[in-house]
Design a protein around this motif. Structure first.
Motif, mmCIF file in Angstrom:
data_model
loop_
_atom_site.group_PDB
_atom_site.id
_atom_site.type_symbol
_atom_site.label_atom_id
_atom_site.label_comp_id
_atom_site.label_asym_id
_atom_site.label_seq_id
_atom_site.Cartn_x
_atom_site.Cartn_y
_atom_site.Cartn_z
ATOM 1 N N GLY A 28 8.270 1.952 0.020
ATOM 2 C CA GLY A 28 8.307 1.255 1.299
ATOM 3 C C GLY A 28 7.164 0.299 1.535
ATOM 4 N N ILE A 29 6.091 0.394 0.754
ATOM 5 C CA ILE A 29 4.978 -0.544 0.942
ATOM 6 C C ILE A 29 5.198 -1.775 0.063
ATOM 7 C CG2 ILE A 29 3.428 0.376 -0.853
ATOM 8 C CD1 ILE A 29 1.132 -0.014 1.267
ATOM 9 N N SER A 30 4.804 -2.929 0.574
ATOM 10 C CA SER A 30 4.945 -4.163 -0.203
ATOM 11 C C SER A 30 3.684 -4.423 -1.015
ATOM 12 C CB SER A 30 5.219 -5.360 0.716
ATOM 13 O OG SER A 30 4.032 -5.728 1.404
ATOM 14 N N THR A 31 3.839 -5.175 -2.094
ATOM 15 C CA THR A 31 2.660 -5.518 -2.901
ATOM 16 C C THR A 31 1.720 -6.443 -2.135
ATOM 17 O OG1 THR A 31 3.922 -7.281 -4.000
ATOM 18 C CG2 THR A 31 3.806 -5.146 -5.113
ATOM 19 N N LEU A 32 2.253 -7.208 -1.176
ATOM 20 C CA LEU A 32 1.388 -8.064 -0.355
ATOM 21 C C LEU A 32 0.475 -7.222 0.534
ATOM 22 C CD1 LEU A 32 0.727 -11.035 0.275
ATOM 23 C CD2 LEU A 32 2.337 -10.887 2.184
ATOM 24 N N GLU A 33 0.993 -6.089 1.050
ATOM 25 C CA GLU A 33 0.160 -5.179 1.847
ATOM 26 C C GLU A 33 -0.966 -4.595 0.994
ATOM 27 O OE1 GLU A 33 2.584 -2.709 4.967
ATOM 28 O OE2 GLU A 33 3.941 -3.182 3.304
#
Length: 253
Positions: free
Chosen positions: A35-40
């Motif tokens: 659920g986490i993005s690589t941008l985060e």
């Protein structure tokens, strides 16, 4: 070729950068979940590094647009963090990250499971990490560059995987990439000088990239992200290491 030997003070500066990388790695490992993005992940790494008074080394380097490289599954290296690249259960993600301060760089990478992964993928990660330490174990005065390359290749291939040949390890110091280049394989057709003597004061970034299938890779349309040619999974581990009279000293632990 110009190999730059570092004194104790310079090695301490590189290790200072390496300590921040280790802290960032711990933060990211806790955050890497479905659920986490690589941008985060990129923003967390950048914000933490800047808050400690250090500079993320990759952002703007040869116009790379982010602070971390985040490469998922069949992406080998140089994956660009994006808002729409969201991690899913069963993925693996390789995070490569460098830091700069006081004229010196450090660089390290790791591959992390996202939730639960299958046993063969676990083996890929274990073998890649193991091959890194096989290579580091050869960083002793009196050995040659060849010894690093051969130990990594022999270990990986004995486990049924393949070593990426297009991308290699490197010297590091006042530049992010210095001489010598450090292949993770031995090939009589390779033009790099594998007979270079390892001596005290060398600082080297050892970074095997290991594929589940063929070692062949291809560049994606974004002109950064490197993919396995056959679509199989790839893993990547890296440490910045100094050669001392007593053997290898890992600076990014």
């Amino acid at each position: 070729m110009s190999i730059k030997i570092k004194n104790k003070d310079e090695i301490n500066k590189i290790q200072n950068c390496g300590s921040i990388i280790a802290e960032v790695q711990k933060i990211l490992i806790d955050l890497i979940k479905p659920g986490i993005s690589t941008l985060e992940l990129d923003k967390m790494a950048e914000d933490y590094t800047l808050s400690k008074g250090f500079i993320p080394a990759f952002k703007g380097y040869q116009e790379f647009p982010a602070s971390i490289c985040a490469s998922i599954n069949n992406e080998v290296v140089h994956g660009i963090p994006l808002k729409n690249k969201v991690l899913e259960e069963g993925d693996i993600v390789s995070i490569d990250f460098g830091v700069f301060k006081d004229e010196f760089y450090a660089d390290a990478a790791f591959t992390c499971p996202v939730g639960n992964i299958d046993d063969y993928t676990k083996k890929l990660l274990e073998v890649t990490r193991g091959s890194l330490y096989e290579g580091i174990g050869k960083l002793k005065p009196g050995n040659k560059l060849f010894d690093i390359s051969k130990s990594i290749q022999d270990f990986v291939e004995s486990k049924g995987f393949s070593v990426v040949r297009t991308y290699v390890g490197h010297g590091i110091g006042k530049d992010l990439h210095e001489d010598p280049q450090i292949p993770n394989f031995v090939d009589e057709n390779d033009t790099r000088d594998s007979s270079i003597d390892l001596i005290e004061g060398m600082v080297l970034a050892i970074e095997p990239m290991v594929n589940m299938g063929s070692y062949e890779v291809a560049l994606s349309e974004d002109n950064w992200t490197v993919l396995t040619k056959d679509g199989t999974l790839s893993a990547h581990f890296e440490h910045t290491v100094a050669i001392t009279a007593d053997g290898p000293l890992i600076l990014t632990n």
